[in-house]
Scaffold this motif. Structure first.
Motif, PDB file in Angstrom:
ATOM      1  N   UNK A  88      37.836  34.787  64.855  1.00 29.24           N
ATOM      2  CA  UNK A  88      38.381  34.905  63.296  1.00 29.24           C
ATOM      3  C   UNK A  88      39.326  36.097  63.254  1.00 29.24           C
ATOM      4  N   UNK A  89      38.965  37.326  63.976  1.00 30.30           N
ATOM      5  CA  UNK A  89      40.039  38.157  63.783  1.00 30.30           C
ATOM      6  C   UNK A  89      41.275  37.928  64.374  1.00 30.30           C
ATOM      7  N   UNK A  90      41.484  36.970  65.238  1.00 31.15           N
ATOM      8  CA  UNK A  90      42.489  36.680  66.170  1.00 31.15           C
ATOM      9  C   UNK A  90      43.787  36.069  65.055  1.00 31.15           C
ATOM     10  N   UNK A  91      43.184  35.644  64.048  1.00 30.23           N
ATOM     11  CA  UNK A  91      44.099  34.871  63.052  1.00 30.23           C
ATOM     12  C   UNK A  91      45.278  35.873  62.502  1.00 30.23           C
ATOM     13  N   UNK A  92      44.899  37.025  62.027  1.00 31.65           N
ATOM     14  CA  UNK A  92      46.036  37.959  61.585  1.00 31.65           C
ATOM     15  C   UNK A  92      46.521  38.751  62.714  1.00 31.65           C
ATOM     16  N   UNK A  93      45.803  39.054  63.745  1.00 34.53           N
ATOM     17  CA  UNK A  93      46.378  39.617  64.872  1.00 34.53           C
ATOM     18  C   UNK A  93      47.542  38.858  65.850  1.00 34.53           C
ATOM     19  N   UNK A  94      47.279  37.540  65.737  1.00 31.08           N
ATOM     20  CA  UNK A  94      48.177  36.828  66.337  1.00 31.08           C
ATOM     21  C   UNK A  94      49.438  36.828  65.481  1.00 31.08           C
ATOM     22  N   UNK A 154      47.671  31.947  64.979  1.00 27.75           N
ATOM     23  CA  UNK A 154      48.767  31.854  64.224  1.00 27.75           C
ATOM     24  C   UNK A 154      49.341  30.190  63.688  1.00 27.75           C
ATOM     25  N   UNK A 155      48.837  29.602  64.431  1.00 24.43           N
ATOM     26  CA  UNK A 155      48.665  28.169  63.839  1.00 24.43           C
ATOM     27  C   UNK A 155      47.973  27.890  62.386  1.00 24.43           C
ATOM     28  N   UNK A 156      46.902  28.635  62.397  1.00 20.02           N
ATOM     29  CA  UNK A 156      46.068  28.623  61.069  1.00 20.02           C
ATOM     30  C   UNK A 156      46.721  29.451  60.050  1.00 20.02           C
ATOM     31  N   UNK A 157      47.281  30.566  60.295  1.00 19.55           N
ATOM     32  CA  UNK A 157      47.955  31.320  59.258  1.00 19.55           C
ATOM     33  C   UNK A 157      49.222  30.297  58.829  1.00 19.55           C
ATOM     34  N   UNK A 158      49.885  29.976  59.701  1.00 21.01           N
ATOM     35  CA  UNK A 158      51.196  29.090  59.093  1.00 21.01           C
ATOM     36  C   UNK A 158      50.533  27.993  58.404  1.00 21.01           C
ATOM     37  N   UNK A 159      49.286  27.429  58.462  1.00 17.33           N
ATOM     38  CA  UNK A 159      48.793  26.430  57.867  1.00 17.33           C
ATOM     39  C   UNK A 159      48.393  26.988  56.539  1.00 17.33           C
ATOM     40  N   UNK A 160      47.904  27.945  56.349  1.00 18.84           N
ATOM     41  CA  UNK A 160      47.475  28.843  55.058  1.00 18.84           C
ATOM     42  C   UNK A 160      48.545  29.052  54.153  1.00 18.84           C
TER      43      UNK A 160
END
Length: 195
Positions: free
Chosen positions: A135-141, A151-157
């Motif tokens: 879960x921490x990898x979302x922002x780190x990526x 990064x995929x999840x972050x772009x989806x958000x």
């Protein structure tokens, strides 16, 4: 180390090792001047290793240092503390005193008896920490421009793409459950009493 968020640590590491010292790259998977290795798995590190492209391997390892450090450093404090507490607790047990009284070498007492009993609790913590690192990898990526699930999840958000966000959450959930299952299976290998 345990109180700092991975994304904040990532920003601090970028500031120190890229901006101030100039030792490590700020982001990406491989240097701009380096030709990517031939595609085998899609992961530059493994592709460079499998194709024996040493220039790409060095560049991909250098690009891995900051993201991995920012994800692992905070979790390392929790695991280190837990290992210390568990080992100290196990060293006070009767079976350790008996093993020492029988004349076993200290290294044999530690590695044969104490470590096996400590590993069960530590392995549980490592499994939990692995899930939190996902879960921490979302922002780190996102910070290191690393093209992965985070990064995929972050772009989806950012794009309010709910099906993509749901899929990313599902993949992370399945990974977390798989890690927990593997930890449970490993218990029986470590401690025969659990079988």
């Amino acid at each position: 180390g345990t109180g700092i968020a991975p994304f904040w640590l990532a920003l601090l590491l970028q500031l120190l090792f890229y901006k101030v010292l100039g030792w490590l790259p700020v982001g990406g998977r491989i240097g701009l001047a380096v030709e990517p290795p031939r595609h085998v798995t899609g992961m530059y590190f493994l592709d460079a290793l499998l194709t024996m492209n040493w220039v790409a391997l060095r560049s991909s390892v250098v690009h891995l240092v900051l993201p991995v450090t920012s994800l692992v450093l905070g979790q390392l404090g929790v695991i280190t503390r837990m290992v210390r507490v568990q080992v100290r607790l196990e060293l006070t047990r009767d079976y350790v005193r008996t093993a020492r009284a029988k004349g076993l070498a200290e290294s044999r007492v530690i590695y044969r008896h104490v470590v096996r009993n400590v590993l069960v609790a530590v392995l549980t913590q490592i499994g939990i920490q692995a899930g939190f690192m996902l879960t921490g990898a979302v922002f780190v990526e996102g910070i290191f421009r690393w093209p992965g699930l985070g990064l995929y999840a972050l772009n989806a958000i950012l794009n309010m793409d709910f099906p993509a966000l749901t899929a990313a959450a599902l993949v992370v959930s399945v990974a977390f459950v798989t890690i927990s299952f593997l930890v449970d299976v490993t218990y029986s290998l470590i401690d025969p009493r659990i079988r």
